[in-house]
Design a protein around this motif. Structure first.
Motif, PDB file in Angstrom:
ATOM      1  N   LYS A 122     -51.485   4.647  45.077  1.00 33.25           N
ATOM      2  CA  LYS A 122     -50.777   4.660  43.799  1.00 33.25           C
ATOM      3  C   LYS A 122     -51.657   3.927  42.806  1.00 33.25           C
ATOM      4  O   LYS A 122     -51.833   2.712  42.893  1.00 33.25           O
ATOM      5  CB  LYS A 122     -49.408   3.988  43.923  1.00 33.25           C
ATOM      6  N   VAL A 128     -43.818  -0.070  34.695  1.00 32.30           N
ATOM      7  CA  VAL A 128     -45.173  -0.004  35.256  1.00 32.30           C
ATOM      8  C   VAL A 128     -45.986  -1.167  34.707  1.00 32.30           C
ATOM      9  O   VAL A 128     -45.987  -1.419  33.502  1.00 32.30           O
ATOM     10  CB  VAL A 128     -45.852   1.345  34.910  1.00 32.30           C
ATOM     11  N   TRP A 161     -50.259   9.368  41.793  1.00 32.25           N
ATOM     12  CA  TRP A 161     -49.757   9.222  43.155  1.00 32.25           C
ATOM     13  C   TRP A 161     -50.476  10.184  44.092  1.00 32.25           C
ATOM     14  O   TRP A 161     -50.834  11.292  43.719  1.00 32.25           O
ATOM     15  CB  TRP A 161     -48.264   9.561  43.200  1.00 32.25           C
ATOM     16  N   VAL A 199     -49.594   6.874  35.874  1.00 31.81           N
ATOM     17  CA  VAL A 199     -49.606   6.520  37.290  1.00 31.81           C
ATOM     18  C   VAL A 199     -49.992   7.759  38.078  1.00 31.81           C
ATOM     19  O   VAL A 199     -49.407   8.839  37.895  1.00 31.81           O
ATOM     20  CB  VAL A 199     -48.230   5.995  37.748  1.00 31.81           C
ATOM     21  N   VAL A 206     -52.699   2.968  38.854  1.00 32.53           N
ATOM     22  CA  VAL A 206     -52.259   2.819  37.461  1.00 32.53           C
ATOM     23  C   VAL A 206     -53.492   2.876  36.571  1.00 32.53           C
ATOM     24  O   VAL A 206     -54.427   2.085  36.732  1.00 32.53           O
ATOM     25  CB  VAL A 206     -51.511   1.486  37.249  1.00 32.53           C
TER      26      VAL A 206
END
Length: 259
Positions: free
Chosen positions: A112, A146, A23, A21, A114
């Motif tokens: 964000k 996630v 950020w 992930v 993934v």
């Protein structure tokens, strides 16, 4: 994102990963480029956003390859939303991200992202298979909180991760049951204590009355005739009347005893 863009020699190295992930929130004056690589050439990358809210002067470029030279696969800015972008797939086993921001922003600006290494079903799957697209992802990515498959199948609380869905409620029930059991034990202990305290005065009173009876002549025996004895009635056998012992007639009691 800023932590990946430090001026260090590792910045120019390819980072191999199964999933992660990325950020970014209100990061200013960035001009950062980072490249990720899958562990196998049979894999490629799937990217989807859980948050995408960029400032109009900020741009996130996604390149399908190991370099930020060819035209980007996607140029994302304030006009793009996560619903509009959906899932992005690379054709190679590399993906390069370039993030450029100005010197202004708010805490609401950022993204964000993934990133997941996936394998097409035609190459076979020995680990976890996603439900909708049937991509194969690493089993280590399941039940980690996630959504790597972008369809929620790797975080399915009903079939795959029951401890994530019902563990909290079962744990709460265990705490409640333990508290109820503790209260029940305390209540039983209190009742036993009260019962013992109530019995103790009764025993002391009974003993005191026996001592009084033995001291006032209730238990003594006197001879009435040869070979026989008669017990004098004392206070224990015949307690005094409302007027006390002065109104009693000891002569009648002795006469009855002699008969």
């Amino acid at each position: 994102m800023d932590s990946l863009c430090k001026d260090h020699f590792l910045q120019r190295q390819y980072r191999k990963l199964d999933g992660g992930v990325l950020w970014s929130r209100n990061e200013r004056n960035l001009d950062c480029t980072v490249t990720f690589q899958t562990h196998s050439i049979l894999q490629r990358f799937m990217l989807h956003f859980e948050l995408l809210q960029l400032d109009c002067n900020d741009h996130l470029y996604v390149y399908d390859g190991a370099h930020a030279t060819a035209p980007p696969k996607a140029d994302l800015s304030c006009r793009n939303t996560k619903q509009q972008v959906g899932a992005l797939f690379t054709r190679s086993n590399f993906v390069t991200l370039k993030y450029v921001t100005d010197n202004w922003g708010t805490d609401a600006n950022g993204f964000k992202l993934v990133i997941t290494s996936v394998k097409d079903p035609k190459h076979g799957c020995k680990e976890f298979r996603c439900k909708q697209r049937e991509f194969c992802v690493s089993a280590d990515l399941t039940c980690d909180g996630v959504d790597h498959c972008a369809d929620g199948s790797d975080e399915d609380t009903a079939a795959l991760c029951p401890e994530n869905g019902s563990g909290g409620s079962s744990e709460a029930w265990m705490v409640v049951a333990g508290g109820a059991a503790a209260l029940l034990v305390l209540l039983i202990a209190a009742l036993l204590c009260c019962y013992c305290r109530r019995r103790a005065p009764n025993r002391r009173t009974h003993l005191h009355l026996e001592q009084m009876a033995s001291s006032n002549g209730a238990g003594k025996a006197v001879p009435s005739s040869p070979g026989s004895t008669t017990r004098l009635p004392g206070n224990w056998a015949h307690p005094a009347g409302p007027r006390g012992y002065r109104a009693a007639r000891p002569g009648r009691l002795r006469a009855r005893a002699q008969r």
